[in-house]
Design an enzyme around this catalytic site. Sequence first.
Site, mmCIF file in Angstrom:
data_model
loop_
_atom_site.group_PDB
_atom_site.id
_atom_site.type_symbol
_atom_site.label_atom_id
_atom_site.label_comp_id
_atom_site.label_asym_id
_atom_site.label_seq_id
_atom_site.Cartn_x
_atom_site.Cartn_y
_atom_site.Cartn_z
ATOM 1 N N ASN A 1 -3.324 2.776 -0.204
ATOM 2 C CA ASN A 1 -4.766 2.011 0.009
ATOM 3 C C ASN A 1 -4.569 0.771 -0.891
ATOM 4 O O ASN A 1 -3.631 0.636 -1.528
ATOM 5 C CB ASN A 1 -5.488 2.892 -0.504
ATOM 6 C CG ASN A 1 -5.359 3.705 -2.065
ATOM 7 O OD1 ASN A 1 -4.110 4.327 -2.270
ATOM 8 N ND2 ASN A 1 -6.080 3.177 -3.235
ATOM 9 N N HIS A 2 -5.494 0.081 -0.733
ATOM 10 C CA HIS A 2 -5.615 -1.418 -1.019
ATOM 11 C C HIS A 2 -6.910 -1.754 -1.319
ATOM 12 O O HIS A 2 -7.752 -2.028 -0.696
ATOM 13 C CB HIS A 2 -5.179 -2.264 0.074
ATOM 14 C CG HIS A 2 -4.740 -3.595 -0.267
ATOM 15 N ND1 HIS A 2 -4.243 -3.928 -1.349
ATOM 16 C CD2 HIS A 2 -4.639 -4.778 0.400
ATOM 17 C CE1 HIS A 2 -3.896 -5.528 -1.460
ATOM 18 N NE2 HIS A 2 -4.013 -5.747 -0.344
ATOM 19 N N ALA A 3 -7.084 -1.973 -2.874
ATOM 20 C CA ALA A 3 -7.999 -2.159 -3.445
ATOM 21 C C ALA A 3 -8.100 -3.650 -4.261
ATOM 22 O O ALA A 3 -9.138 -4.187 -4.531
ATOM 23 C CB ALA A 3 -8.591 -1.197 -4.300
ATOM 24 N N GLU B 1 -5.169 -0.190 5.948
ATOM 25 C CA GLU B 1 -6.704 -0.757 6.015
ATOM 26 C C GLU B 1 -6.855 -2.141 6.454
ATOM 27 O O GLU B 1 -7.600 -2.677 6.905
ATOM 28 C CB GLU B 1 -7.142 -0.654 4.349
ATOM 29 C CG GLU B 1 -7.508 0.855 4.107
ATOM 30 C CD GLU B 1 -7.571 0.863 2.649
ATOM 31 O OE1 GLU B 1 -9.116 1.066 2.292
ATOM 32 O OE2 GLU B 1 -6.812 0.796 1.772
#
Length: 242
Positions: free
Chosen positions: A80-82, A153
């Site tokens: 995941n990429h935040a 994503e």
Amino acid sequence: MLRVFSVAFWAFIGITSPVFFLGALAVWLVTLPFDRRRVVLHLYSSAWAICYVYLNPLWRLRVRGRDRLPWRGAAVLVANHASLVDILVLFGLFRPFKWVSKQEIFKVPVIGWNMRLNGYVPLVRGSGASVRRMMEHCDRLLSAGSPIMIFPEGRRSPDGALQAFKNGAFDLAVRHGVPVFPIAVHGTGRALPKHGLVLRDRADMRIEVLAPLDPAEFASVEDLRDAARQAISEALPPLRVR
């Protein structure tokens, strides 16, 4: 105070990166005759990146499940990429993977030069031709036995919530018959949100390598994709999944 510290932190990175790059260039030259996959260079780059995490007094990083990742053999790693910090902390896995990254970063002096030395994979978002070149590049890497790291994503989440996954990473895994390793990244959005470069207060960050998924056990690329997203969503706090 955080603004002042942020300026000092980014200035430190800017000043030291050229020195690290000279070391990377030396490693590349020395290992070029025998390290075709540039494993040593990637591990050097990992140490370069992760030192900024460990030297930042506001940040704490823990890595769980690293031993699940192979040293040898192709695989597809998805996370995941935040935050921009995701890239720094994922280098902390210390495994010889190749990044798939947006092409703009390859144009950044020093950092982009090192990415090219490593043979990482550029991608122009929204360009069908670039996506095809990216997939062909990843095909060559997987065939040569190099794992690849992809943010499925496609871009950073604006609020930390897990977004829909794209098919590309999972199509590669199915076609090459290699395992998918879902990776849950915790706390990086608190360290540095999507918008701006001002660091936030203390952040407890964690990387969690989850159980691998065998493409042969899934009926379609979509099923594999959904299983990887489900695994990551279950590992993240409920408020970070949508």
